[in-house]
Write a protein that holds these residues in place. Structure first.
Motif, short mmCIF file in Angstrom:
data_model
loop_
_atom_site.label_atom_id
_atom_site.label_comp_id
_atom_site.label_asym_id
_atom_site.label_seq_id
_atom_site.Cartn_x
_atom_site.Cartn_y
_atom_site.Cartn_z
N MET A 1 5.79 3.50 -1.73
CA MET A 1 5.71 2.47 -0.70
C MET A 1 7.03 2.42 0.07
N ASP A 2 7.00 1.81 1.26
CA ASP A 2 8.23 1.56 2.00
C ASP A 2 9.15 0.67 1.18
N SER B 1 11.84 4.23 4.63
CA SER B 1 10.38 4.30 4.72
C SER B 1 9.87 5.22 3.60
N ALA B 2 8.63 5.02 3.21
CA ALA B 2 8.03 5.88 2.20
C ALA B 2 8.05 7.33 2.66
N ARG B 3 7.75 7.55 3.93
CA ARG B 3 7.75 8.92 4.45
C ARG B 3 9.13 9.56 4.26
N GLN C 1 0.83 -1.21 0.00
CA GLN C 1 0.00 0.00 0.00
C GLN C 1 0.86 1.26 0.00
N PRO C 2 0.47 2.27 -0.78
CA PRO C 2 1.22 3.53 -0.76
C PRO C 2 1.02 4.24 0.57
N LYS D 1 5.23 6.84 -8.53
CA LYS D 1 5.89 6.67 -7.27
C LYS D 1 6.94 7.75 -7.14
N THR D 2 7.07 8.28 -5.95
CA THR D 2 7.93 9.44 -5.69
C THR D 2 9.33 9.28 -6.26
N GLN D 3 10.02 8.19 -5.92
CA GLN D 3 11.43 8.05 -6.25
C GLN D 3 11.69 7.61 -7.69
#
Length: 180
Positions: free
Chosen positions: A147-148, A153-155, A26-27, A118-120
């Motif tokens: 996601m992690d 971590s995703a955060r 999960q995102p 996805k961010t990265q």
């Protein structure tokens, strides 16, 4: 707070697909991110700014193989097929072999508001290239996710990218501060 831009803006939604968003991993804060993206779609519509969504096409057998149910945009996304633009890509950058830059140029768009997943990967690649292609780029810091990973971590990934991309590549704004 953002100074009003003189550039015509468009919203760019990246890879908000069933197989990524509703997959086994999960995102991070996915529901909040989805709500923020839908708020931005509403803001874009109110300002008559175009909405572009880009969907990643994975290889055959992948969770996002073209034509599969998992490849589709999440149904919760408030897209309007009659007016919004949908493009497909096979690489992380939304600009690679998609015609996106040409469509933005044809529409007189100078400012791109970037959100999604996805961010990265795809968010990062697109954010970095947008300015090189001459667009004023805004990354909505609370409207992209991932996601992690085993290493981070995703955060942490999201916070790192917001900090790293801000200034050199994009202006990072919150959903509340984005105007079209």
């Amino acid at each position: 707070m953002q100074a009003e831009s003189t550039q015509r803006s468009a919203l760019l939604i990246i890879d908000m697909q069933v197989g990524l968003f509703h997959g086994p991993d999960q995102p991070w804060e996915g529901q909040r991110v989805l709500e923020n993206i839908n708020r931005l779609i509403g803001k874009a519509r109110q300002a008559n700014a175009p909405v572009f969504a880009v969907r990643h096409s994975g290889p055959e057998g992948s969770p996002i193989a073209p034509g599969t149910a998992l490849w589709q945009l999440v149904p919760e996304l408030q897209m309007d097929p009659a007016s919004d633009h949908l493009l497909d890509k096979t690489r992380p950058s939304c600009f690679f072999n998609t015609g996106l830059a040409e469509q933005l140029d044809d529409a007189g768009i100078g400012r791109l508001v970037i959100v999604g997943m996805k961010t990265q990967y795809c968010v990062d690649s697109t954010s970095r290239l947008a300015r090189d292609l001459g667009f004023e780029a805004v990354l909505v810091g609370d409207a992209h996710t991932c996601m992690d990973t085993p290493g981070l971590s995703a955060r942490a990934i999201i916070e790192h990218h917001n900090a790293t991309l801000n200034g050199a590549f994009v202006q990072v704004l919150g959903t509340e501060d984005v105007h079209f």
